[in-house]
Design a protein around this motif. Structure first.
Motif, PDB file in Angstrom:
ATOM      1  N   UNK A   1     -37.753 -60.361   5.204  1.00 57.80           N
ATOM      2  CA  UNK A   1     -38.791 -59.701   4.396  1.00 57.80           C
ATOM      3  C   UNK A   1     -40.048 -59.457   5.217  1.00 57.80           C
ATOM      4  N   UNK A   2     -40.451 -60.479   5.974  1.00 58.91           N
ATOM      5  CA  UNK A   2     -41.667 -60.365   6.776  1.00 58.91           C
ATOM      6  C   UNK A   2     -41.539 -59.224   7.779  1.00 58.91           C
ATOM      7  N   UNK A   3     -40.394 -59.130   8.427  1.00 58.38           N
ATOM      8  CA  UNK A   3     -40.163 -58.054   9.390  1.00 58.38           C
ATOM      9  C   UNK A   3     -40.277 -56.687   8.724  1.00 58.38           C
ATOM     10  N   UNK A   4     -39.657 -56.533   7.556  1.00 56.64           N
ATOM     11  CA  UNK A   4     -39.679 -55.256   6.846  1.00 56.64           C
ATOM     12  C   UNK A   4     -41.100 -54.874   6.453  1.00 56.64           C
TER      13      UNK A   4
ATOM     14  N   UNK B   1     -49.415 -59.808   3.656  1.00 58.34           N
ATOM     15  CA  UNK B   1     -49.301 -60.094   5.076  1.00 58.34           C
ATOM     16  C   UNK B   1     -50.473 -60.925   5.582  1.00 58.34           C
ATOM     17  N   UNK B   2     -51.663 -60.703   5.032  1.00 54.27           N
ATOM     18  CA  UNK B   2     -52.828 -61.464   5.482  1.00 54.27           C
ATOM     19  C   UNK B   2     -52.761 -62.927   5.065  1.00 54.27           C
ATOM     20  N   UNK B   3     -52.054 -63.208   3.991  1.00 54.87           N
ATOM     21  CA  UNK B   3     -51.911 -64.587   3.523  1.00 54.87           C
ATOM     22  C   UNK B   3     -50.428 -64.916   3.395  1.00 54.87           C
ATOM     23  N   UNK B   4     -49.689 -64.603   4.465  1.00 55.89           N
ATOM     24  CA  UNK B   4     -48.230 -64.657   4.396  1.00 55.89           C
ATOM     25  C   UNK B   4     -47.694 -66.040   4.055  1.00 55.89           C
TER      26      UNK B   4
ATOM     27  N   UNK C   1     -45.319 -66.367   0.957  1.00 54.89           N
ATOM     28  CA  UNK C   1     -43.918 -66.727   1.157  1.00 54.89           C
ATOM     29  C   UNK C   1     -43.558 -68.024   0.447  1.00 54.89           C
ATOM     30  N   UNK C   2     -44.504 -68.965   0.424  1.00 61.73           N
ATOM     31  CA  UNK C   2     -44.236 -70.244  -0.242  1.00 61.73           C
ATOM     32  C   UNK C   2     -44.023 -70.073  -1.738  1.00 61.73           C
ATOM     33  N   UNK C   3     -44.556 -68.985  -2.299  1.00 58.20           N
ATOM     34  CA  UNK C   3     -44.403 -68.750  -3.734  1.00 58.20           C
ATOM     35  C   UNK C   3     -43.165 -67.978  -4.116  1.00 58.20           C
TER      36      UNK C   3
END
Length: 285
Positions: free
Chosen positions: A219-222, A235-238, A242-244
């Motif tokens: 997901x992060x890559x996309x 993205x600024x608070x990835x 992501x943890x959520x």
């Protein structure tokens, strides 16, 4: 654990898989010249060595070839079968609802299905973004707002209403539909699911629900590569975003799961298997 999955896959394989999806979904067409290694490295925020390895993997899989004076060219092995395949026209119209987290690859899977079937492809963002962005500004928010009560309570329901209306218009014309949107709330809302299934039955239409899943890293890559303004806050608070995420999330209804990671089957192979199931069910009915 929600948002904690980690798979140690080399970056070049992740990039190769994402480009393969672009080829299978038609974003990159057969015969199209690819950008240079330097340009791709900038696009993917990767080293030139990583891009070279990704291209070697795609070449080994038959998706890319080098041509004198032309650089790298898309040579998708699916090109001939795509042009020769007869469109799938089931006896009853069919709706495939495709959901997934942002960056999961749901739009790519929808495009792959549309290329295989010639069905209508209806993407929520494509349909609604030109309208919702100025509406958000008029309501005192920003065009990239996807988290505030203004968006969640006043805009988001209208987006899904608009998508549902266009789905219905197509079905009433006998045209099968592929509808793509996150559908995260809807796929666990039993009232929404019951209404959707009941309406499809009223319209003599069959329904399939699909959930596209991938790892947090994919997901992060996309999202990073997509570079859409609406993803900036994520993205600024990835780490917190992501943890959520609950990567074990699944719809509260019978559904198919589509895997979209480098070690997964190509999206086209998974699409073909799904369509074969639909074809058999249509003949059986």
């Amino acid at each position: 654990m929600p948002g904690r999955e980690h798979v140690d896959i080399p970056a070049h394989l992740r990039i190769a898989q994402a480009i393969r999806n672009d080829i299978e979904s038609g974003r990159l067409r057969d015969g199209q010249r690819l950008a240079s290694t330097r340009e791709l490295a900038k696009e993917w925020q990767a080293s030139q060595l990583t891009i070279t390895k990704a291209m070697e993997q795609l070449a080994a899989d038959g998706y890319v070839a080098s041509r004198d004076r032309s650089g790298r060219i898309v040579t998708t092995p699916t090109a001939l079968s795509l042009t020769a395949a007869a469109p799938l026209r089931p006896i009853r119209p069919h709706i495939i609802y495709i959901g997934g987290y942002p960056g999961s690859g749901k739009s790519e899977f929808g495009r792959v299905l549309a290329r295989e079937t010639n069905w209508a492809l209806l993407d929520k963002d494509t349909l609604a973004r030109p309208i919702i962005e100025p509406a958000l500004e008029d309501l005192g928010s920003t065009i990239n707002d996807r988290e505030s009560p203004i968006y969640l309570n006043r805009i988001r329901p209208r987006e899904y209403d608009a998508l549902a209306a266009v789905v219905r218009d197509n079905i009433e014309c006998g045209t099968s539909v592929i509808a793509t949107a996150p559908y995260i709330q809807e796929f666990t809302d039993h009232s929404w699911l019951d209404r959707t299934i009941a309406e499809a039955q009223t319209l003599a239409t069959d329904v399939t629900f699909a959930w596209v899943r991938c790892t947090i890293e994919t997901m992060h890559l996309y999202l990073r590569r997509r570079g859409a303004a609406r993803d900036t806050a994520k993205l600024e608070d990835w780490a917190n975003y992501a943890a959520g995420l609950d990567i074990s999330f699944r719809p509260s209804v019978d559904h198919v799961v589509i895997d979209n990671d480098p070690e997964s089957e190509p999206l086209r192979s998974q699409a073909q298997r799904l369509l074969e199931q639909i074809r058999k069910a249509s003949v059986g009915s």
